[in-house]
Design an enzyme around this catalytic site. Structure first.
Site, PDB file in Angstrom:
ATOM      1  N   THR A  43      -1.143  -7.982  -0.839  1.00  0.00           N
ATOM      2  CA  THR A  43       0.138  -7.385  -0.450  1.00  0.00           C
ATOM      3  C   THR A  43       0.917  -8.392   0.389  1.00  0.00           C
ATOM      4  O   THR A  43       0.376  -9.420   0.824  1.00  0.00           O
ATOM      5  CB  THR A  43      -0.060  -6.098   0.381  1.00  0.00           C
ATOM      6  OG1 THR A  43      -0.726  -6.435   1.609  1.00  0.00           O
ATOM      7  CG2 THR A  43      -0.884  -5.070  -0.372  1.00  0.00           C
ATOM      8  N   TYR A  58      -3.771  -7.442  16.457  1.00  0.00           N
ATOM      9  CA  TYR A  58      -3.841  -6.580  15.276  1.00  0.00           C
ATOM     10  C   TYR A  58      -5.155  -5.795  15.264  1.00  0.00           C
ATOM     11  O   TYR A  58      -5.184  -4.589  15.004  1.00  0.00           O
ATOM     12  CB  TYR A  58      -3.721  -7.427  14.015  1.00  0.00           C
ATOM     13  CG  TYR A  58      -3.693  -6.646  12.722  1.00  0.00           C
ATOM     14  CD1 TYR A  58      -2.519  -6.075  12.249  1.00  0.00           C
ATOM     15  CD2 TYR A  58      -4.852  -6.493  11.959  1.00  0.00           C
ATOM     16  CE1 TYR A  58      -2.489  -5.371  11.054  1.00  0.00           C
ATOM     17  CE2 TYR A  58      -4.834  -5.794  10.765  1.00  0.00           C
ATOM     18  CZ  TYR A  58      -3.649  -5.234  10.313  1.00  0.00           C
ATOM     19  OH  TYR A  58      -3.630  -4.539   9.129  1.00  0.00           O
ATOM     20  N   SER A  89      -7.682  -0.210   9.245  1.00  0.00           N
ATOM     21  CA  SER A  89      -8.046  -1.497   8.665  1.00  0.00           C
ATOM     22  C   SER A  89      -9.508  -1.779   8.953  1.00  0.00           C
ATOM     23  O   SER A  89     -10.061  -1.303   9.954  1.00  0.00           O
ATOM     24  CB  SER A  89      -7.196  -2.618   9.269  1.00  0.00           C
ATOM     25  OG  SER A  89      -7.635  -3.886   8.813  1.00  0.00           O
ATOM     26  N   LYS A 118      -5.496  -1.649  15.324  1.00  0.00           N
ATOM     27  CA  LYS A 118      -6.166  -0.876  14.277  1.00  0.00           C
ATOM     28  C   LYS A 118      -7.388  -0.129  14.813  1.00  0.00           C
ATOM     29  O   LYS A 118      -7.686   0.991  14.380  1.00  0.00           O
ATOM     30  CB  LYS A 118      -6.554  -1.798  13.120  1.00  0.00           C
ATOM     31  CG  LYS A 118      -5.359  -2.349  12.361  1.00  0.00           C
ATOM     32  CD  LYS A 118      -4.486  -1.239  11.798  1.00  0.00           C
ATOM     33  CE  LYS A 118      -3.337  -1.773  10.954  1.00  0.00           C
ATOM     34  NZ  LYS A 118      -2.523  -0.696  10.347  1.00  0.00           N
ATOM     35  N   LYS A 166       2.784  12.361  15.938  1.00  0.00           N
ATOM     36  CA  LYS A 166       3.203  13.451  16.834  1.00  0.00           C
ATOM     37  C   LYS A 166       4.241  14.336  16.169  1.00  0.00           C
ATOM     38  O   LYS A 166       4.158  15.581  16.227  1.00  0.00           O
ATOM     39  CB  LYS A 166       3.749  12.873  18.135  1.00  0.00           C
ATOM     40  CG  LYS A 166       4.084  13.931  19.190  1.00  0.00           C
ATOM     41  CD  LYS A 166       4.463  13.272  20.507  1.00  0.00           C
ATOM     42  CE  LYS A 166       4.712  14.308  21.599  1.00  0.00           C
ATOM     43  NZ  LYS A 166       5.039  13.661  22.896  1.00  0.00           N
ATOM     44  N   ILE A 196       0.822  -1.204   0.000  1.00  0.00           N
ATOM     45  CA  ILE A 196       0.000   0.000   0.000  1.00  0.00           C
ATOM     46  C   ILE A 196       0.855   1.251   0.000  1.00  0.00           C
ATOM     47  O   ILE A 196       0.605   2.192  -0.769  1.00  0.00           O
ATOM     48  CB  ILE A 196      -0.947  -0.005   1.222  1.00  0.00           C
ATOM     49  CG1 ILE A 196      -1.969  -1.139   1.096  1.00  0.00           C
ATOM     50  CG2 ILE A 196      -1.668   1.344   1.346  1.00  0.00           C
ATOM     51  CD1 ILE A 196      -2.797  -1.351   2.350  1.00  0.00           C
ATOM     52  N   ASN A 232       1.630   4.605   7.521  1.00  0.00           N
ATOM     53  CA  ASN A 232       1.216   3.358   6.891  1.00  0.00           C
ATOM     54  C   ASN A 232       1.977   2.129   7.363  1.00  0.00           C
ATOM     55  O   ASN A 232       1.496   1.010   7.237  1.00  0.00           O
ATOM     56  CB  ASN A 232       1.380   3.502   5.366  1.00  0.00           C
ATOM     57  CG  ASN A 232       1.187   2.208   4.627  1.00  0.00           C
ATOM     58  OD1 ASN A 232       0.076   1.717   4.478  1.00  0.00           O
ATOM     59  ND2 ASN A 232       2.282   1.612   4.160  1.00  0.00           N
TER      60      ASN A 232
END
Length: 277
Positions: A219, A185, A170, A189, A151, A43, A116
């Site tokens: 991916t 995960y 996601s 997200k 930040k 991505i 990303n």
């Protein structure tokens, strides 16, 4: 927080931007500097290419995969923009701050930061995993690393008075995936989604914050899944297939461009309809 009225009730209205009369010009990134973490492949690479095609100068972040260096050279040659690759471990807050500062020094400003970089959870059901190393790895890259990058960029945006932050979240922040078990995960997200909404409020006086939530994409991050697992995914996706990362770049272009100057705290799900039912 946004500057408030003297009464303390509500934010001071921000000035409306001057917008191009042609809709295609609204989507142009000419004159903007865009930075993309995790830009060596997948991505991130496709977003970096799309931004260069739209006219932006592009800073590509990588850590273990130096192919971002080749991509940067290609972008300069093919699209006549400035592009440079930066090696930076996203989990090192000091390195992230230094890299962001170097990008501003090299390019003169920073208009768009795409956060990303990320890794998948491959260890299986949480309680079956010995120790906490895998949990810490995913949280450190996918959530803490995103915080560090946001930040550092946010401080630049505040000094400039403008900027656009885009997280790769996601669909896993919205739903619980099956058949693979990936609580860590999913939690990371989901955290990104709420972090972005929170920053949209905190930064309303000087920058925007939005998220793109991809579904199952073709991916490297999904290479851990065996063929039979991917077949089960496809049965649950209304469009019946995994997505090509090129099918995501329009979402990132929208959030980066002047076409979205009134959009902040939003999330765009690009998942083939997985979350729709």
């Amino acid at each position: 927080m946004p500057v408030t009225h003297a009464t303390g009730i509500g934010p001071v209205p921000t000035a409306a931007p001057k917008l191009a009369p042609n809709v295609l010009d609204l989507f142009s990134l000419k004159g903007k500097v865009a930075s993309v973490t995790g830009a060596s492949s997948g991505i991130g690479k496709e977003v970096a290419i799309a931004y260069a095609q739209a006219g932006a100068d592009v800073a590509l972040w990588y850590n273990g995969n130096p192919k971002a260096v080749e991509t940067a050279a290609m972008l300069e040659k093919e699209y006549g923009v400035r592009a440079k690759a930066y090696k930076c471990p996203i989990t090192d807050s000091a390195a992230v701050e230094a890299t962001t500062a170097q990008i501003v020094k090299d390019f003169g400003r920073l208009d768009v930061q795409v956060v990303n970089a990320g890794v998948a959870w491959e260890a299986g059901p949480m309680i079956d995993v010995e120790g906490h190393d895998e949990w810490k790895k995913v949280i450190d890259i996918d959530l803490n690393g995103a915080y560090y990058a946001a930040k550092a960029a946010g401080r630049v945006f505040k000094s400039q008075g403008t900027g656009s932050l885009i997280f790769t979240a996601s669909m896993s922040g919205h739903i619980v995936n099956i058949p693979q078990m990936q609580a860590c995960y999913n939690a990371a997200k989901a955290g990104l989604l709420h972090l972005s909404r929170s920053l949209a409020v905190e930064w309303a006086g000087f920058a925007r914050s939005n998220t793109v939530s991809p579904g199952y994409m073709i991916t490297e991050i999904s290479n851990f899944a065996p063929k039979d697992t991917k077949q089960k995914w496809q049965q649950l996706i209304p469009l019946g297939r995994e997505g090509n990362p090129r099918e995501l770049v329009g979402a990132y272009l929208y959030f980066a461009s002047d076409a979205s100057t009134y959009t902040t705290g939003a999330d765009l799900i690009v998942d083939g309809g997985y979350c729709a039912p």
